[in-house]
Design a protein around this motif. Sequence first.
Motif, PDB file in Angstrom:
ATOM      1  N   ALA A  25      -6.676  16.080   1.077  1.00 29.84           N
ATOM      2  CA  ALA A  25      -5.570  16.335   0.166  1.00 29.84           C
ATOM      3  C   ALA A  25      -6.120  16.592  -1.222  1.00 29.84           C
ATOM      4  N   PRO A  26      -5.328  17.210  -2.096  1.00 27.42           N
ATOM      5  CA  PRO A  26      -5.777  17.397  -3.470  1.00 27.42           C
ATOM      6  C   PRO A  26      -6.061  16.050  -4.119  1.00 27.42           C
ATOM      7  N   ILE A  27      -6.958  16.060  -5.065  1.00 27.59           N
ATOM      8  CA  ILE A  27      -7.305  14.816  -5.732  1.00 27.59           C
ATOM      9  C   ILE A  27      -6.066  14.253  -6.428  1.00 27.59           C
ATOM     10  N   GLN A  28      -5.694  13.050  -6.042  1.00 21.22           N
ATOM     11  CA  GLN A  28      -4.530  12.398  -6.628  1.00 21.22           C
ATOM     12  C   GLN A  28      -4.986  11.519  -7.787  1.00 21.22           C
ATOM     13  N   GLU A  29      -4.291  11.602  -8.881  1.00 16.05           N
ATOM     14  CA  GLU A  29      -4.615  10.803 -10.053  1.00 16.05           C
ATOM     15  C   GLU A  29      -3.410   9.965 -10.455  1.00 16.05           C
ATOM     16  N   GLY A  30      -3.654   8.981 -11.303  1.00 13.40           N
ATOM     17  CA  GLY A  30      -2.558   8.170 -11.796  1.00 13.40           C
ATOM     18  C   GLY A  30      -1.811   7.504 -10.657  1.00 13.40           C
ATOM     19  N   ASN A  31      -0.514   7.296 -10.842  1.00 12.66           N
ATOM     20  CA  ASN A  31       0.278   6.547  -9.873  1.00 12.66           C
ATOM     21  C   ASN A  31       0.567   7.317  -8.598  1.00 12.66           C
ATOM     22  N   SER A  32       0.430   8.651  -8.625  1.00 15.52           N
ATOM     23  CA  SER A  32       0.704   9.423  -7.411  1.00 15.52           C
ATOM     24  C   SER A  32      -0.293   9.124  -6.301  1.00 15.52           C
ATOM     25  N   GLN A  33      -1.472   8.609  -6.652  1.00 15.62           N
ATOM     26  CA  GLN A  33      -2.487   8.322  -5.633  1.00 15.62           C
ATOM     27  C   GLN A  33      -2.076   7.174  -4.714  1.00 15.62           C
ATOM     28  N   TYR A  34      -1.067   6.404  -5.119  1.00 11.59           N
ATOM     29  CA  TYR A  34      -0.656   5.244  -4.333  1.00 11.59           C
ATOM     30  C   TYR A  34       0.505   5.542  -3.386  1.00 11.59           C
ATOM     31  N   VAL A  35       0.947   6.788  -3.331  1.00 17.99           N
ATOM     32  CA  VAL A  35       2.105   7.136  -2.499  1.00 17.99           C
ATOM     33  C   VAL A  35       1.676   7.361  -1.050  1.00 17.99           C
ATOM     34  N   ASN A  36       2.414   6.767  -0.135  1.00 17.59           N
ATOM     35  CA  ASN A  36       2.218   6.979   1.300  1.00 17.59           C
ATOM     36  C   ASN A  36       3.523   7.494   1.897  1.00 17.59           C
ATOM     37  N   PRO A  37       3.704   8.815   1.997  1.00 16.87           N
ATOM     38  CA  PRO A  37       4.969   9.357   2.511  1.00 16.87           C
ATOM     39  C   PRO A  37       5.261   9.008   3.962  1.00 16.87           C
ATOM     40  N   LYS A  38       4.294   8.406   4.673  1.00 15.49           N
ATOM     41  CA  LYS A  38       4.564   8.007   6.056  1.00 15.49           C
ATOM     42  C   LYS A  38       5.373   6.710   6.133  1.00 15.49           C
ATOM     43  N   ILE A  39       5.507   5.977   5.028  1.00 14.95           N
ATOM     44  CA  ILE A  39       6.334   4.773   5.058  1.00 14.95           C
ATOM     45  C   ILE A  39       7.779   5.165   5.395  1.00 14.95           C
ATOM     46  N   GLY A  40       8.291   4.592   6.459  1.00 11.80           N
ATOM     47  CA  GLY A  40       9.669   4.870   6.869  1.00 11.80           C
ATOM     48  C   GLY A  40       9.843   6.094   7.735  1.00 11.80           C
TER      49      GLY A  40
ATOM     50  N   SER B 138      -3.257  -3.974  -3.065  1.00 15.13           N
ATOM     51  CA  SER B 138      -3.163  -2.514  -2.887  1.00 15.13           C
ATOM     52  C   SER B 138      -1.978  -2.121  -2.019  1.00 15.13           C
ATOM     53  N   ASP B 139      -1.660  -2.930  -1.001  1.00 14.04           N
ATOM     54  CA  ASP B 139      -0.517  -2.605  -0.148  1.00 14.04           C
ATOM     55  C   ASP B 139       0.788  -2.684  -0.926  1.00 14.04           C
ATOM     56  N   ILE B 140       0.941  -3.714  -1.741  1.00  9.86           N
ATOM     57  CA  ILE B 140       2.165  -3.842  -2.532  1.00  9.86           C
ATOM     58  C   ILE B 140       2.261  -2.703  -3.539  1.00  9.86           C
ATOM     59  N   ARG B 141       1.133  -2.318  -4.122  1.00  8.14           N
ATOM     60  CA  ARG B 141       1.131  -1.183  -5.048  1.00  8.14           C
ATOM     61  C   ARG B 141       1.604   0.086  -4.334  1.00  8.14           C
ATOM     62  N   THR B 142       1.125   0.288  -3.107  1.00  2.96           N
ATOM     63  CA  THR B 142       1.536   1.463  -2.338  1.00  2.96           C
ATOM     64  C   THR B 142       3.009   1.406  -1.984  1.00  2.96           C
ATOM     65  N   VAL B 143       3.491   0.236  -1.572  1.00  2.00           N
ATOM     66  CA  VAL B 143       4.919   0.090  -1.271  1.00  2.00           C
ATOM     67  C   VAL B 143       5.749   0.433  -2.502  1.00  2.00           C
ATOM     68  N   PHE B 144       5.321  -0.048  -3.668  1.00  2.00           N
ATOM     69  CA  PHE B 144       6.082   0.185  -4.894  1.00  2.00           C
ATOM     70  C   PHE B 144       6.140   1.667  -5.248  1.00  2.00           C
ATOM     71  N   TYR B 145       4.995   2.331  -5.313  1.00  2.00           N
ATOM     72  CA  TYR B 145       5.011   3.720  -5.766  1.00  2.00           C
ATOM     73  C   TYR B 145       5.566   4.674  -4.713  1.00  2.00           C
ATOM     74  N   THR B 146       5.473   4.287  -3.443  1.00  2.00           N
ATOM     75  CA  THR B 146       6.153   5.094  -2.422  1.00  2.00           C
ATOM     76  C   THR B 146       7.661   4.931  -2.554  1.00  2.00           C
ATOM     77  N   ALA B 147       8.110   3.722  -2.843  1.00  2.00           N
ATOM     78  CA  ALA B 147       9.542   3.515  -3.074  1.00  2.00           C
ATOM     79  C   ALA B 147      10.007   4.324  -4.279  1.00  2.00           C
ATOM     80  N   LEU B 148       9.238   4.312  -5.360  1.00  2.00           N
ATOM     81  CA  LEU B 148       9.604   5.101  -6.537  1.00  2.00           C
ATOM     82  C   LEU B 148       9.634   6.581  -6.197  1.00  2.00           C
ATOM     83  N   TYR B 149       8.675   7.028  -5.401  1.00  2.00           N
ATOM     84  CA  TYR B 149       8.625   8.403  -4.898  1.00  2.00           C
ATOM     85  C   TYR B 149       9.902   8.739  -4.121  1.00  2.00           C
ATOM     86  N   HIS B 150      10.309   7.846  -3.244  1.00  2.00           N
ATOM     87  CA  HIS B 150      11.505   8.100  -2.431  1.00  2.00           C
ATOM     88  C   HIS B 150      12.774   8.166  -3.277  1.00  2.00           C
TER      89      HIS B 150
END
Length: 728
Positions: free
Chosen positions: A20-35, A326-338
Motif C-alpha cells: 500500500a502507499p506509505i501511510q503517515e500520521g493517523n491514517s497509518q492506524y486504519v484497518n478497513p477490515k474491521i467489521g 497498538s490495537d486500541i489505537r487501530t480500533v480508534f482511528y478505524t472508528a474515526l475513519y468509519h
Amino acid sequence: MQKSKYSLTACLLAISCAAAPIQEGNSQYVNPKIGASTSIGAAGIYHGLGKTYPGATVPFGMAQANPQTVTGGDNAPGYSDEHMTIEGFSVTQMSGTGWYGEMGNLLTMPTTGPLLLVAGDENDGTDGWRSPYDKASETATAGYYSTLLTRYDILSECTASPHCSAFRFSFPKGETARIQADLSRRVGGRSLRQAVERIGSRTLRGWMYCPEEGGGWGHGDGHVNYTLYFYIVFDRPIKNFGVWNGNEILPLRKQAEGDQLGFFAEFGNTGGPVEMTVGLSYCDLKGAQKNYRAEAAGKNFDQLCREAAERWNKALSVIDIMTDDSDIRTVFYTALYHTMLDPRDITDCDGRYWGGDGEIHLAEGFRKRTVFSGWDVFRSQFPLLTLLRPDVVSDMLNSLITLADESGKAYFERWELLNAYSGCMLGNPALSVLVDAYMKGIRDFDIKKAYSIAKNTSELFPGSQSSISEILEYSYTDWCLGVLARELGYDAESDVYLEKSLRYRNLFNPETGWFQPKDKEGNWIPYPPAGRLAQNFGCIESNPYQQGWFVPHDWDAFVQLLGGRQAALDDLESMFAHTPGDYSWNDYYNHANEPVHFVPYLFNRLGAPHRTQYWTRDICKNAYHNSVEGLVGNEDVGQMSAWYILSSIGLHPVCPGETAYELTSPVFDEITLHLPGGKDFRIVAEGTSSERPFIGQAFLNGIPVEGTSIDYKDIIAGGELRLQMISL
C-alpha cells in the motif's frame, strides 16, 4: 471453475507491487477490515456483524472502489470476509447497513482465457468469471485495497478520489489481458437499463438506470431511483472491444443500449499493469467527464493513491490520542475513519447536483449530501460531527431542506438515500439533528423553511399508541421541535409541542411499572410470556425494556414514574448485570443496536457516575476489537463507531438538542481535539490505569466541574479538561 495457476511470477508480483502507499500520521492506524463481515452465524442474529467494506474511498467521497464477494440479499457492503471468491470490483458502495443493500454499481473484473458473460455463484458452484483470492495477499488501508486473484494470477488494486474510482490490474505475460464489466449488476437488485459508448482508443462512457423496480435498497421498498453516469479512461489503447446483452455478444459496435448490458476491453498479451479510472456523476455524462478531468486527468494510479492517503491523513488528524496499545489505537482511528464515510458528497465538481425533483440544480453555499441513516446517526454520529465537522452537519441539513422543497413533499425523511423517501425505521430524527445543530450555533441554512418543514413532519408522522418505540421516539422529537419554536420566538407553538412531548406517559402502565402498548380502543395489550423482554413487542428492533429508557427529554419526571431514583438505579443495574460480557445481541443492554446507546450515561443522571464510567470503559474494551468481527452489530453508517469515538474520549450526549456532553472515563491518557475554528481542546486523564479507572474530580480550564457534564460551547472554545483518576 479453472484451476488456480498461482505462478511464482504472480507471487513475486504480489510481493513487489501490492504494498500500500506509505501511510503517515493517523491514517497509518486504519484497518478497513474491521467489521467487514455480514456473517449471521458469527453475529448470532440475522442482522449480521459490522457490514463494513474494506475497499478504497476518501473522506465523505462519492466513489468507492470495493471488492465484491456477493451479489444480492442483505449484503450492502458487497463484501464479506468469510466468502472465498471475488466476482469483481464496484465503483460505489454503502457501509454498515442492512435491509438489502444498494449501489455496488459497474461490476468490473479483470480476466484472461475464454470470455464468460456471468460472474457465477460461489454457493451453488455455477461457473463464471469469479475467482478465488489469496487472503494472505489482501491489503486494506485508508484509500487503498489490493488482492491477488488466484484463478488468473492478477494482482488487483483499488484507490479513489472524491468522484472517481481507480483500479490497477497487473496481468501475467502471455495471456490476453481483459477487463470486463457487468453494467446491470447492483447490490440488492439490478439496473434496468444501461448504455455504453466507446469514444476513443482509451475511453468509454455510459450510464446505468437503477429504479426501485429493479430491487436495490430494501429490495425496492426503499423507493430509490437513480441513474449513475460513468466516464472510463484506460492508460493504454484498447485492442479489442465488445458488448454483450444477457447471454448474447452483440455485433461489433461502438455503442449499445440494453437491459442486461456488459462490455469487455482487451489489451493484448504483453502482461503488466492496466490502469482504469472511472469518473462518476449522478447528474449526466458531462458531469462524469468533468469530474474525471478535475480529479484524475494526467494522473496515474500511484498519484491518485498518494492523494487518497493524504486526504485521509488530513481528515484523521482532527484527533490525537496518547496510548501504548497498538490495537486500541487501530480500533480508534478505524472508528474515526468509519464516521467519515457518510453522509457522502454527491455534488459534481462544478457545483451541480441531482435534486429531489429529478432536475439538475446548482448548489449555493453547501454541498449536496446523501446517505442519512437518521434513526441511527442522530444519537452519536451527528453530535460527533457537530464538534469535528460542523460543515458536514450544515450540508446535510441543507440537503434535507432542499430535498423536501424540491420534491414538493415538504417533510424530512428519517432515512434518505439518493433523494429517496425510504420510510425505513421510525421517528423524526432529522428534527433532532436540526435542533441540536441550531442550539450549538450551526445555522448556515434557512431556519424558517427548516422549521416549517419540521412542523409538517411532526404532523404527518405522529406515531401509534400500539408502538412503544414510535411514541417514545416521536415524543422526543416533539420536544426538539418545542425547543426550536421557543428559540425562534413561537411561544404558543412551543407550548403545544412540549405538551405533545409528554404523551409518552400514556403508555406507562403503573400496574406493571413499565411501558406497554395499547390497542385502538386504548386498552393495554397484555405482555407476552417474556414480559418486557419480548423482542418486537410494541417495539422495532428492540424490546420494551431496551426501548423504554428512551425518555431523555423528560428524565426527572420519568424517574418518578419508575418509583424514584433508587428504583430506577436498581433496574438499570439489573439490565447491565444480565448483559453478556461480549455485548453480542441480547435482550438487555444490546449494544449491537442503537436504541440503548445512550443508556450507560443514565447512571450519570441518577447520581452514580462511577457506573457510567465502569460500563462505558467495559463496552469500549469488549464490544470493539481489531478484527473482522470487531463490531458486535451493524456499523449503521457511522453510528456504532461514533459511539466509540465519543465514549473513548470521555464525552457523549444523552439528549441531542441539549448542548451538554456527559463525562465518562476516557480510554486514553490524553486526547487532543483539533477543532474547526483552529483551537484545541485537550482531555487529560491524570494517573489513569486499570486500577484507577474512575474520575475523582474534573477541572475545566482549572475550575472544578459541577455535575457530570460540560457544555458544547466550552469544548469548541478550546482549553483543557483535566480528570483526576482514582480507584474506588
